[in-house]
Design a protein around this motif. Structure first.
Motif, PDB file in Angstrom:
ATOM      1  N   LEU A  63       0.822  -1.210   0.000  1.00 55.68           N
ATOM      2  CA  LEU A  63       0.000   0.000   0.000  1.00 55.68           C
ATOM      3  C   LEU A  63       0.858   1.263   0.000  1.00 55.68           C
ATOM      4  N   ILE A  64       1.911   1.254   0.802  1.00 55.24           N
ATOM      5  CA  ILE A  64       2.794   2.420   0.876  1.00 55.24           C
ATOM      6  C   ILE A  64       3.515   2.631  -0.454  1.00 55.24           C
ATOM      7  N   LEU A  65       3.920   1.540  -1.100  1.00 57.99           N
ATOM      8  CA  LEU A  65       4.567   1.654  -2.410  1.00 57.99           C
ATOM      9  C   LEU A  65       3.621   2.271  -3.442  1.00 57.99           C
ATOM     10  N   LEU A  66       2.362   1.841  -3.434  1.00 60.56           N
ATOM     11  CA  LEU A  66       1.374   2.397  -4.364  1.00 60.56           C
ATOM     12  C   LEU A  66       1.154   3.886  -4.128  1.00 60.56           C
ATOM     13  N   MET A  67       1.106   4.290  -2.850  1.00 63.22           N
ATOM     14  CA  MET A  67       0.923   5.708  -2.539  1.00 63.22           C
ATOM     15  C   MET A  67       2.141   6.525  -2.937  1.00 63.22           C
ATOM     16  N   PHE A  68       3.327   5.922  -2.840  1.00 61.92           N
ATOM     17  CA  PHE A  68       4.543   6.617  -3.245  1.00 61.92           C
ATOM     18  C   PHE A  68       4.580   6.820  -4.765  1.00 61.92           C
ATOM     19  N   LEU A  69       4.122   5.822  -5.509  1.00 62.95           N
ATOM     20  CA  LEU A  69       4.146   5.894  -6.971  1.00 62.95           C
ATOM     21  C   LEU A  69       3.031   6.764  -7.543  1.00 62.95           C
ATOM     22  N   PHE A  70       1.894   6.817  -6.836  1.00 57.77           N
ATOM     23  CA  PHE A  70       0.735   7.541  -7.373  1.00 57.77           C
ATOM     24  C   PHE A  70       0.152   8.500  -6.317  1.00 57.77           C
ATOM     25  N   PRO A  71       0.945   9.454  -5.834  1.00 55.98           N
ATOM     26  CA  PRO A  71       0.456  10.342  -4.767  1.00 55.98           C
ATOM     27  C   PRO A  71      -0.674  11.269  -5.210  1.00 55.98           C
ATOM     28  N   THR A  72      -0.593  11.789  -6.445  1.00 60.72           N
ATOM     29  CA  THR A  72      -1.638  12.700  -6.922  1.00 60.72           C
ATOM     30  C   THR A  72      -2.978  11.989  -7.017  1.00 60.72           C
ATOM     31  N   GLN A  73      -2.964  10.776  -7.586  1.00 65.79           N
ATOM     32  CA  GLN A  73      -4.206  10.002  -7.706  1.00 65.79           C
ATOM     33  C   GLN A  73      -4.777   9.673  -6.329  1.00 65.79           C
ATOM     34  N   CYS A  74      -3.890   9.426  -5.369  1.00 64.16           N
ATOM     35  CA  CYS A  74      -4.316   9.135  -4.000  1.00 64.16           C
ATOM     36  C   CYS A  74      -5.053  10.334  -3.401  1.00 64.16           C
ATOM     37  N   ILE A  75      -4.499  11.531  -3.578  1.00 70.04           N
ATOM     38  CA  ILE A  75      -5.131  12.734  -3.033  1.00 70.04           C
ATOM     39  C   ILE A  75      -6.461  13.009  -3.719  1.00 70.04           C
ATOM     40  N   LYS A  76      -6.521  12.828  -5.030  1.00 69.87           N
ATOM     41  CA  LYS A  76      -7.775  13.072  -5.749  1.00 69.87           C
ATOM     42  C   LYS A  76      -8.856  12.071  -5.355  1.00 69.87           C
ATOM     43  N   LEU A  77      -8.433  10.880  -4.934  1.00 70.53           N
ATOM     44  CA  LEU A  77      -9.388   9.899  -4.438  1.00 70.53           C
ATOM     45  C   LEU A  77      -9.988  10.350  -3.111  1.00 70.53           C
ATOM     46  N   PHE A  78      -9.169  10.968  -2.273  1.00 67.55           N
ATOM     47  CA  PHE A  78      -9.623  11.397  -0.956  1.00 67.55           C
ATOM     48  C   PHE A  78     -10.344  12.741  -0.993  1.00 67.55           C
ATOM     49  N   ALA A  79      -9.936  13.612  -1.891  1.00 66.59           N
ATOM     50  CA  ALA A  79     -10.522  14.955  -1.936  1.00 66.59           C
ATOM     51  C   ALA A  79     -10.760  15.356  -3.379  1.00 66.59           C
ATOM     52  N   PRO A  80     -11.776  14.771  -4.014  1.00 65.82           N
ATOM     53  CA  PRO A  80     -11.990  14.991  -5.443  1.00 65.82           C
ATOM     54  C   PRO A  80     -12.355  16.418  -5.815  1.00 65.82           C
ATOM     55  N   THR A  81     -12.858  17.223  -4.872  1.00 58.34           N
ATOM     56  CA  THR A  81     -13.240  18.599  -5.192  1.00 58.34           C
ATOM     57  C   THR A  81     -12.178  19.618  -4.782  1.00 58.34           C
ATOM     58  N   LEU A  82     -11.016  19.145  -4.356  1.00 56.18           N
ATOM     59  CA  LEU A  82      -9.939  20.045  -3.950  1.00 56.18           C
ATOM     60  C   LEU A  82      -9.331  20.719  -5.170  1.00 56.18           C
ATOM     61  N   ASP A  83      -8.971  22.009  -5.040  1.00 55.15           N
ATOM     62  CA  ASP A  83      -8.388  22.728  -6.173  1.00 55.15           C
ATOM     63  C   ASP A  83      -6.992  22.203  -6.480  1.00 55.15           C
ATOM     64  N   ASN A  84      -6.515  22.467  -7.706  1.00 60.76           N
ATOM     65  CA  ASN A  84      -5.258  21.892  -8.200  1.00 60.76           C
ATOM     66  C   ASN A  84      -4.040  22.312  -7.372  1.00 60.76           C
ATOM     67  N   GLU A  85      -4.036  23.558  -6.883  1.00 59.15           N
ATOM     68  CA  GLU A  85      -2.884  24.026  -6.114  1.00 59.15           C
ATOM     69  C   GLU A  85      -2.719  23.208  -4.834  1.00 59.15           C
ATOM     70  N   ARG A  86      -3.828  22.986  -4.115  1.00 58.23           N
ATOM     71  CA  ARG A  86      -3.741  22.225  -2.868  1.00 58.23           C
ATOM     72  C   ARG A  86      -3.497  20.741  -3.140  1.00 58.23           C
ATOM     73  N   VAL A  87      -3.983  20.236  -4.277  1.00 60.68           N
ATOM     74  CA  VAL A  87      -3.701  18.850  -4.658  1.00 60.68           C
ATOM     75  C   VAL A  87      -2.202  18.654  -4.849  1.00 60.68           C
ATOM     76  N   THR A  88      -1.540  19.611  -5.498  1.00 56.83           N
ATOM     77  CA  THR A  88      -0.092  19.523  -5.747  1.00 56.83           C
ATOM     78  C   THR A  88       0.682  19.519  -4.429  1.00 56.83           C
ATOM     79  N   TYR A  89       0.317  20.431  -3.532  1.00 56.64           N
ATOM     80  CA  TYR A  89       0.955  20.464  -2.212  1.00 56.64           C
ATOM     81  C   TYR A  89       0.773  19.132  -1.485  1.00 56.64           C
ATOM     82  N   ALA A  90      -0.470  18.636  -1.480  1.00 54.56           N
ATOM     83  CA  ALA A  90      -0.796  17.419  -0.717  1.00 54.56           C
ATOM     84  C   ALA A  90      -0.062  16.207  -1.288  1.00 54.56           C
ATOM     85  N   ALA A  91       0.016  16.100  -2.612  1.00 52.70           N
ATOM     86  CA  ALA A  91       0.698  14.960  -3.242  1.00 52.70           C
ATOM     87  C   ALA A  91       2.169  14.927  -2.861  1.00 52.70           C
ATOM     88  N   ASP A  92       2.791  16.101  -2.767  1.00 51.80           N
ATOM     89  CA  ASP A  92       4.192  16.164  -2.368  1.00 51.80           C
ATOM     90  C   ASP A  92       4.363  15.739  -0.907  1.00 51.80           C
TER      91      ASP A  92
END
Length: 514
Positions: free
Chosen positions: A108-137
């Motif tokens: 699970l941790i490996l998947l989150m490391f490889l696909f952090p942006t997709q992980c954040i969009k799964l949790f917060a689909p209505t979040l704006d792009n700027e905060r998605v970028t911060y969160a993925a990092d």
């Protein structure tokens, strides 16, 4: 001197009775909470309630689901099966489960490391792009913390099985020391990224220390386990994972509605939860002890298990009902003192206070909810628990849709509190219906007493910040001591009442003064 220190350390990490372990861990946790408040203040002071902080709490929520799900499974499925078998089999079962948890968390941790942006969009689909970028990092910086927390959950399960209830709690009492040090060191170097990286930097050394203290933890099975036990334990784990998925969906629903709110709302909700959970973490030892005792009594006496269930619920309500009223009434001065400094401006204070005032009202039922879940697991009704978790999700969706648009962040908190009450009361009725009415009747005098002092306390809110807090401390102490003196806590075993607890805590403190 060396002998004295060694005696203290041995007492803390060795076997304890249920009562002594609760007192020891509670005393250490009280000391830790002071540093916890300092850590919360430091976060608010350095980062405020901004889009970056919103992104951090989204990322932390996503990453925390891995250890939360696995740790819940360890306690809910693994520990009961260990308790119900002989020592040799329990060790082999633990080692067997250790491998499964390690592999599962690593994937699970490996998947989150490889696909952090997709992980954040799964949790917060209505979040704006700027905060998605911060969160993925931030996800990547938080992953070592997630792995360390899974390891801590394994250590806690093994310590509880051995009746070394305070062992992990003793080490974790120093958590905030590591967290504050890591934050102060990393912030000048990493800037905003330090808000995520400091947790990983603090928790890795804690895992190393725990591994040293619990050196006897079994990592390799010595013999092949019976297939019947593997099937039973695997089914229990699968049901617990299913229940954890319900928790995942619950958080997903909250994050979906919260991410649609303006910048700063997610931070306000998260800070309110952070304050709300500070006193609740003091009960972690009691929950673990209750769960062990429930699994020990359920096989020998159904009536004894029901008595334990009823008494524990009454104790939880008795201790946390006045605390909830105090925290809700005094939400604004509490937030102002803890967080209202530096980057945390007046707007953030006002919004966070409203969220805290609402969520604090759920304190007693939140505590009882944990006890109810452990009772249902102990009596073998995991399927019932899973079903009601999903009913709770449906109710949460409906209430969020009704309340969030009109009331914003406080409405989301209200939806959560309402569903805690609905699902918990239904589960009490299903798992031990005969205790519900006597329990409510026994609690009625305390509701009345709290209402009598909560209203005048609210009036003092116009008297600044410190006067209401001082009044609240005095009223709270008088409530507990007078209720104990005049028999309101008569259903609580005498040795667990406030006065007896204070006396035992004082006697334990003498050990550290020698």
């Amino acid at each position: 001197m060396k002998a004295s220190v060694k005696t203290i350390f041995t007492k803390l990490i060795g076997k304890q009775s249920a009562r002594n372990a609760t007192v020891l861990t509670t005393g250490l946790s009280l000391l830790s909470k002071v540093l916890g408040c300092a850590r919360t203040w430091l976060l608010a002071y350095l980062f405020g309630a901004t889009g970056v902080v919103d992104a951090y709490y989204i990322a932390a929520g996503a990453v925390s689901l891995i250890p939360l799900s696995l740790n819940s499974t360890m306690e809910s499925a693994l520990l009961p099966n260990m308790i119900q078998n002989d020592n040799a089999t329990a060790k082999d079962l633990f080692a067997y489960a250790f491998r499964i948890f390690f592999i599962f968390s690593f994937v699970l941790i490996l998947l989150m490391f490889l696909f952090p942006t997709q992980c954040i969009k799964l949790f917060a689909p209505t979040l704006d792009n700027e905060r998605v970028t911060y969160a993925a990092d931030m996800v990547k910086w938080l992953l070592p913390y997630a792995f360390a927390t899974v390891a801590i959950g394994l250590f806690r399960a093994w310590g509880d099985y051995q009746n070394r209830f305070a062992a992990v709690g003793t080490i974790l009492a120093s958590t905030n020391i590591f967290l504050i040090a890591a934050l102060l060191i990393l912030h000048p170097i990493m800037g905003d990224k330090a808000i995520a990286a400091f947790q990983s930097a603090a928790f890795i050394p804690l895992v190393i220390i725990l591994r040293y203290v619990l050196r006897d933890i079994p990592l390799q099975p010595r013999q092949k386990l019976p297939q019947t036990l593997i099937r039973k334990a695997s089914l229990d784990m699968l049901l617990c994972i299913t229940a954890s998925c319900a928790g995942f969906l619950y958080i997903l629903v909250d994050r979906y509605f919260a991410s649609s709110l303006p910048e700063g709302n997610i931070s306000a909700i998260s800070y309110a939860h952070l304050i709300f959970t500070q006193p609740l973490s003091l009960t972690a030892a009691a929950f673990s002890i209750y769960f062990v005792r429930a699994n020990e009594t359920v096989s020998s006496s159904k009536s004894e298990n029901q008595r334990l269930f009823s008494t524990t619920l009454f104790m939880a309500w008795s201790y946390f009902l006045p605390a909830a009223a105090l925290l809700s009434t005094l939400a604004r001065p509490v937030v102002a003192i803890l967080l209202g400094h530096g980057a945390f401006d007046a707007t953030a204070v006002a919004l966070t206070s409203k969220c805290l005032a609402v969520i604090a009202l759920g304190t007693p039922i939140f505590i009882c909810n944990s006890i109810i879940h452990k009772h249902i697991i102990a009596i073998g009704k995991l399927k019932t628990l899973v079903a009601w978790n999903y009913i709770g999700i449906l109710g949460n969706i409906i209430l969020n849709a009704l309340l969030v648009k009109r009331y914003g962040a406080p409405g989301l908190c209200a939806a959560t509190v309402i569903m805690w009450h609905v699902t918990s009361l239904c589960l009490i009725f299903i798992s031990g219906g005969e205790i519900l009415l006597p329990l409510l009747k026994g609690l009625l005098p305390q509701f009345i007493i709290v209402l009598l002092w909560a209203a005048p306390l609210y009036i003092t809110m116009g008297s600044g910040t410190f006067i209401p807090l001082l009044a609240g401390i005095v009223i709270g102490l008088l409530h507990y001591l007078l209720c104990d003196r005049y028999g309101v806590y008569a259903k609580i075993p005498e040795r667990w009442r406030p006065t007896a607890f204070l006396k035992l805590l004082a006697s334990q403190a003498k050990l550290f003064s020698k």
